[in-house]
Design a protein around this motif. Structure first.
Motif, PDB file in Angstrom:
ATOM      1  N   ARG A 175       0.826  -1.218   0.000  1.00 33.09           N
ATOM      2  CA  ARG A 175       0.000   0.000   0.000  1.00 33.09           C
ATOM      3  C   ARG A 175       0.859   1.266   0.000  1.00 33.09           C
ATOM      4  O   ARG A 175       0.587   2.216  -0.726  1.00 33.09           O
ATOM      5  CB  ARG A 175      -0.904   0.018   1.245  1.00 33.09           C
ATOM      6  CG  ARG A 175      -1.957  -1.066   1.258  1.00 33.09           C
ATOM      7  CD  ARG A 175      -3.016  -0.783   0.210  1.00 33.09           C
ATOM      8  NE  ARG A 175      -4.084  -1.755   0.274  1.00 33.09           N
ATOM      9  CZ  ARG A 175      -4.300  -2.699  -0.644  1.00 33.09           C
ATOM     10  NH1 ARG A 175      -3.522  -2.782  -1.716  1.00 33.09           N
ATOM     11  NH2 ARG A 175      -5.309  -3.530  -0.507  1.00 33.09           N
ATOM     12  N   ALA A 176       1.900   1.244   0.832  1.00 31.39           N
ATOM     13  CA  ALA A 176       2.750   2.429   0.951  1.00 31.39           C
ATOM     14  C   ALA A 176       3.454   2.722  -0.373  1.00 31.39           C
ATOM     15  O   ALA A 176       3.514   3.874  -0.815  1.00 31.39           O
ATOM     16  CB  ALA A 176       3.756   2.238   2.077  1.00 31.39           C
ATOM     17  N   LEU A 186       1.049   4.291  -2.818  1.00 33.01           N
ATOM     18  CA  LEU A 186       0.744   5.694  -2.500  1.00 33.01           C
ATOM     19  C   LEU A 186       1.945   6.597  -2.789  1.00 33.01           C
ATOM     20  O   LEU A 186       1.788   7.695  -3.323  1.00 33.01           O
ATOM     21  CB  LEU A 186       0.320   5.831  -1.032  1.00 33.01           C
ATOM     22  CG  LEU A 186      -1.076   5.307  -0.690  1.00 33.01           C
ATOM     23  CD1 LEU A 186      -1.298   5.310   0.824  1.00 33.01           C
ATOM     24  CD2 LEU A 186      -2.161   6.163  -1.369  1.00 33.01           C
ATOM     25  N   GLN A 187       3.133   6.108  -2.450  1.00 30.36           N
ATOM     26  CA  GLN A 187       4.314   6.953  -2.629  1.00 30.36           C
ATOM     27  C   GLN A 187       4.681   7.168  -4.086  1.00 30.36           C
ATOM     28  O   GLN A 187       5.405   8.111  -4.408  1.00 30.36           O
ATOM     29  CB  GLN A 187       5.501   6.367  -1.854  1.00 30.36           C
ATOM     30  CG  GLN A 187       5.365   6.711  -0.379  1.00 30.36           C
ATOM     31  CD  GLN A 187       6.507   6.185   0.456  1.00 30.36           C
ATOM     32  OE1 GLN A 187       6.864   5.020   0.350  1.00 30.36           O
ATOM     33  NE2 GLN A 187       7.072   7.028   1.289  1.00 30.36           N
ATOM     34  N   SER A 188       4.150   6.314  -4.963  1.00 33.86           N
ATOM     35  CA  SER A 188       4.369   6.559  -6.396  1.00 33.86           C
ATOM     36  C   SER A 188       3.575   7.784  -6.837  1.00 33.86           C
ATOM     37  O   SER A 188       3.808   8.332  -7.907  1.00 33.86           O
ATOM     38  CB  SER A 188       3.914   5.343  -7.209  1.00 33.86           C
ATOM     39  OG  SER A 188       2.489   5.325  -7.325  1.00 33.86           O
ATOM     40  N   LEU A 189       2.618   8.189  -6.015  1.00 29.88           N
ATOM     41  CA  LEU A 189       1.692   9.310  -6.253  1.00 29.88           C
ATOM     42  C   LEU A 189       0.687   9.030  -7.360  1.00 29.88           C
ATOM     43  O   LEU A 189      -0.170   9.854  -7.666  1.00 29.88           O
ATOM     44  CB  LEU A 189       2.427  10.638  -6.520  1.00 29.88           C
ATOM     45  CG  LEU A 189       3.408  11.094  -5.445  1.00 29.88           C
ATOM     46  CD1 LEU A 189       3.830  12.534  -5.701  1.00 29.88           C
ATOM     47  CD2 LEU A 189       2.834  10.974  -4.039  1.00 29.88           C
ATOM     48  N   GLU A 190       0.785   7.869  -7.982  1.00 29.23           N
ATOM     49  CA  GLU A 190      -0.236   7.496  -8.955  1.00 29.23           C
ATOM     50  C   GLU A 190      -1.435   6.961  -8.166  1.00 29.23           C
ATOM     51  O   GLU A 190      -1.283   6.057  -7.338  1.00 29.23           O
ATOM     52  CB  GLU A 190       0.310   6.422  -9.896  1.00 29.23           C
ATOM     53  CG  GLU A 190      -0.584   6.222 -11.096  1.00 29.23           C
ATOM     54  CD  GLU A 190      -0.027   5.203 -12.066  1.00 29.23           C
ATOM     55  OE1 GLU A 190      -0.812   4.362 -12.548  1.00 29.23           O
ATOM     56  OE2 GLU A 190       1.191   5.251 -12.334  1.00 29.23           O
ATOM     57  N   ALA A 191      -2.602   7.545  -8.391  1.00 27.98           N
ATOM     58  CA  ALA A 191      -3.773   7.181  -7.598  1.00 27.98           C
ATOM     59  C   ALA A 191      -4.104   5.705  -7.803  1.00 27.98           C
ATOM     60  O   ALA A 191      -4.335   5.276  -8.943  1.00 27.98           O
ATOM     61  CB  ALA A 191      -4.961   8.046  -7.981  1.00 27.98           C
ATOM     62  N   PRO A 192      -4.120   4.890  -6.730  1.00 29.06           N
ATOM     63  CA  PRO A 192      -4.449   3.466  -6.885  1.00 29.06           C
ATOM     64  C   PRO A 192      -5.822   3.289  -7.546  1.00 29.06           C
ATOM     65  O   PRO A 192      -6.787   3.942  -7.163  1.00 29.06           O
ATOM     66  CB  PRO A 192      -4.478   2.953  -5.445  1.00 29.06           C
ATOM     67  CG  PRO A 192      -3.622   3.908  -4.673  1.00 29.06           C
ATOM     68  CD  PRO A 192      -3.808   5.233  -5.338  1.00 29.06           C
ATOM     69  N   ASP A 193      -5.853   2.421  -8.559  1.00 29.02           N
ATOM     70  CA  ASP A 193      -7.105   2.213  -9.299  1.00 29.02           C
ATOM     71  C   ASP A 193      -8.000   1.223  -8.560  1.00 29.02           C
ATOM     72  O   ASP A 193      -7.524   0.408  -7.764  1.00 29.02           O
ATOM     73  CB  ASP A 193      -6.781   1.686 -10.705  1.00 29.02           C
ATOM     74  CG  ASP A 193      -7.934   1.941 -11.684  1.00 29.02           C
ATOM     75  OD1 ASP A 193      -8.863   2.707 -11.339  1.00 29.02           O
ATOM     76  OD2 ASP A 193      -7.897   1.375 -12.789  1.00 29.02           O
ATOM     77  N   PHE A 194      -9.283   1.315  -8.803  1.00 26.24           N
ATOM     78  CA  PHE A 194     -10.240   0.374  -8.222  1.00 26.24           C
ATOM     79  C   PHE A 194     -11.435   0.298  -9.151  1.00 26.24           C
ATOM     80  O   PHE A 194     -11.607   1.153 -10.032  1.00 26.24           O
ATOM     81  CB  PHE A 194     -10.680   0.845  -6.822  1.00 26.24           C
ATOM     82  CG  PHE A 194     -11.215   2.250  -6.794  1.00 26.24           C
ATOM     83  CD1 PHE A 194     -12.533   2.514  -7.105  1.00 26.24           C
ATOM     84  CD2 PHE A 194     -10.380   3.311  -6.471  1.00 26.24           C
ATOM     85  CE1 PHE A 194     -13.027   3.816  -7.104  1.00 26.24           C
ATOM     86  CE2 PHE A 194     -10.864   4.623  -6.464  1.00 26.24           C
ATOM     87  CZ  PHE A 194     -12.193   4.871  -6.772  1.00 26.24           C
ATOM     88  N   LEU A 242     -11.818   3.942 -11.440  1.00 21.79           N
ATOM     89  CA  LEU A 242     -11.277   5.301 -11.314  1.00 21.79           C
ATOM     90  C   LEU A 242     -10.617   5.707 -12.630  1.00 21.79           C
ATOM     91  O   LEU A 242     -10.781   6.842 -13.098  1.00 21.79           O
ATOM     92  CB  LEU A 242     -10.246   5.328 -10.169  1.00 21.79           C
ATOM     93  CG  LEU A 242      -9.474   6.632 -10.018  1.00 21.79           C
ATOM     94  CD1 LEU A 242     -10.390   7.780  -9.622  1.00 21.79           C
ATOM     95  CD2 LEU A 242      -8.347   6.473  -8.999  1.00 21.79           C
ATOM     96  N   ARG A 283      -9.818   9.167 -16.267  1.00 21.99           N
ATOM     97  CA  ARG A 283      -8.536   9.772 -16.624  1.00 21.99           C
ATOM     98  C   ARG A 283      -8.816  10.910 -17.611  1.00 21.99           C
ATOM     99  O   ARG A 283      -9.668  10.781 -18.481  1.00 21.99           O
ATOM    100  CB  ARG A 283      -7.627   8.707 -17.245  1.00 21.99           C
ATOM    101  CG  ARG A 283      -6.195   9.056 -17.449  1.00 21.99           C
ATOM    102  CD  ARG A 283      -5.430   9.369 -16.178  1.00 21.99           C
ATOM    103  NE  ARG A 283      -5.385   8.307 -15.184  1.00 21.99           N
ATOM    104  CZ  ARG A 283      -4.484   7.331 -15.161  1.00 21.99           C
ATOM    105  NH1 ARG A 283      -3.578   7.235 -16.099  1.00 21.99           N
ATOM    106  NH2 ARG A 283      -4.492   6.440 -14.191  1.00 21.99           N
ATOM    107  N   VAL A 304     -10.370  14.520 -10.589  1.00 23.63           N
ATOM    108  CA  VAL A 304     -11.352  13.741  -9.834  1.00 23.63           C
ATOM    109  C   VAL A 304     -11.274  14.078  -8.345  1.00 23.63           C
ATOM    110  O   VAL A 304     -10.214  13.954  -7.728  1.00 23.63           O
ATOM    111  CB  VAL A 304     -11.129  12.221 -10.025  1.00 23.63           C
ATOM    112  CG1 VAL A 304     -12.047  11.420  -9.102  1.00 23.63           C
ATOM    113  CG2 VAL A 304     -11.369  11.819 -11.478  1.00 23.63           C
ATOM    114  N   LEU A 340     -12.246  12.577  -5.272  1.00 23.10           N
ATOM    115  CA  LEU A 340     -12.658  11.260  -4.782  1.00 23.10           C
ATOM    116  C   LEU A 340     -12.981  11.381  -3.296  1.00 23.10           C
ATOM    117  O   LEU A 340     -12.097  11.674  -2.487  1.00 23.10           O
ATOM    118  CB  LEU A 340     -11.508  10.266  -4.995  1.00 23.10           C
ATOM    119  CG  LEU A 340     -11.684   8.867  -4.391  1.00 23.10           C
ATOM    120  CD1 LEU A 340     -12.822   8.109  -5.063  1.00 23.10           C
ATOM    121  CD2 LEU A 340     -10.378   8.072  -4.514  1.00 23.10           C
TER     122      LEU A 340
END
Lengths: 137, 234
Positions: free
Chosen positions: A97-98, A101-109, A121, A125, A129, A131
């Motif tokens: 998870r970390a 998040l640290q990639s700063l790319e919003a995790p998709d779902f 999500l 694009r 957004v 969220l």
């Protein structure tokens, strides 16, 4: 038969045998249930491979079976089960998870709306957004 | 809550996605959505997957995501303020001063969202990468374990193993006591509270145990009220 839950959903695995905190699969079921592949170099997903520990390899691989829960814990991820060992959840680790998040790319779902239609999500694009979460409780 | 903002901005480049952290699904979410009739996207998240992915602890929280799918503000309260803790628990009334603080918090946050919705990266409220990283709260091992326990407990409940499922939900709550998402959702799964709210004596005891500490860290937005707005229960 065992139900294996991962982030991708639930899979029934007929070959699975639960023994305590270990969950043994036929090698041929690993990919279908987990998205990982068993290769000569270990358990792999894409370029990432977890080698079979040499010192106690029999805890992880025995003939045509694999202890998927053991491998999961090697990855630092939680592998939990109900008392009967009939339902298992192979979860994500804090570093999974970390890192995302640290990639700063919003995790998709992907989730349904009230009518059951699925939205990702990433379908949005190209837009900004906002969220947000809410609940009735 | 967000419909007025969405109507006002009317910008093709802006979308609101409101996720209901609602394990009972449509059963409890539909009534609210039928009433609010939002024209933006509303999704139902029975397993609290979004809270897990973005490391959220309560509702409403929000994340701002730019056109390229990059986070420009990580999870933070979407305008909530601890001033609500001065609420009278009998009649739900609030002292005027606290009402004003909570309203100012909400308005300041809304104004910031609106500014970003209209101006995008030009908005002073959109963080650069370094700022996002500074504001990111990363999950601990206990958080990851709590989320895994929650998912397993939810699944077991759904498949007829209610009692055993509740055991895993309790482990999840104990591993991550600061998450009102997990705590109040677990309570709501056991039984829907009066008026639908999962706020019993035990919940208020948890609130009181915060003492002078804040539950909602004020977002880093100029003008967002930083005063407490409540008197700690001693």
């Amino acid at each position: 038969m065992v139900t294996v839950l991962t982030e991708a959903g639930a899979t029934e695995v007929v070959s699975a045998q639960a023994t305590g905190d270990d969950l043994w699969f036929a090698k041929t079921d690993v990919t279908r249930a987990t998205g990982w592949n068993l290769k000569p170099e270990g358990l792999c997903q894409g370029d990432l491979c977890v080698p079979v520990p040499k010192a106690n390899s029999e805890n992880f691989v025995r003939e045509e079976t694999v202890n998927i829960a053991g491998f999961w814990r090697l990855l630092g991820r939680p592998a939990l089960h109900d008392q009967a060992g009939a339902t298992w959840m192979l979860g994500a680790s804090a570093s999974d998870r970390a890192n995302a998040l640290q990639s700063l790319e919003a995790p998709d779902f992907k989730l349904p709306d009230l009518d059951g239609k699925l939205h990702s999500l990433s379908d949005y694009r190209g837009k900004r957004v906002f969220l947000t979460t809410w609940s009735s409780w | 809550m967000w419909q007025a903002l969405y109507d006002e901005v009317k910008n093709e480049d802006f979308m609101i996605i409101a996720v209901a952290e609602e394990s009972r699904g449509n059963e409890t979410a539909k009534e609210w959505l039928d009433l609010a009739k939002p024209s933006y996207v509303t999704l139902i998240d029975r397993e609290h997957h979004v809270a897990d992915l973005y490391n959220m602890v309560n509702v409403p929280q929000a994340v701002w995501i730019d056109e390229h799918g990059r986070i420009v503000r990580p999870a933070e309260t979407a305008g909530s303020h601890d001033a609500w803790r001065s609420m009278n628990r009998e009649d739900m009334s609030m002292p005027e001063e606290s009402t004003a603080i909570a309203a100012k918090a909400q308005k300041t946050y809304m104004d910031a969202v609106r500014d970003w919705a209209i101006n995008g990266t030009m908005s002073k409220h959109a963080f650069n990468s370094a700022q996002v990283r500074t504001h990111l709260a990363l999950p601990t091992e206990n958080v990851a374990l709590a989320n895994t326990n929650f998912r397993l407990g939810f699944y077991l409940r759904e498949h007829g193993q209610v009692e055993e499922g509740d055991k895993f939900l309790k482990i999840a709550v104990d591993l991550r006591p600061e998450s009102w998402n997990l705590y109040r959702q677990a309570m709501n799964l056991r039984e829907i509270g009066p008026n639908g709210f999962a706020a019993n004596e035990d919940f208020f005891a948890r609130v009181d145990a915060l003492g002078a500490g804040r539950y909602y860290p004020p977002p880093n937005i100029e003008g967002f009220p930083t005063e407490a707005g409540f008197v700690p229960v001693s």
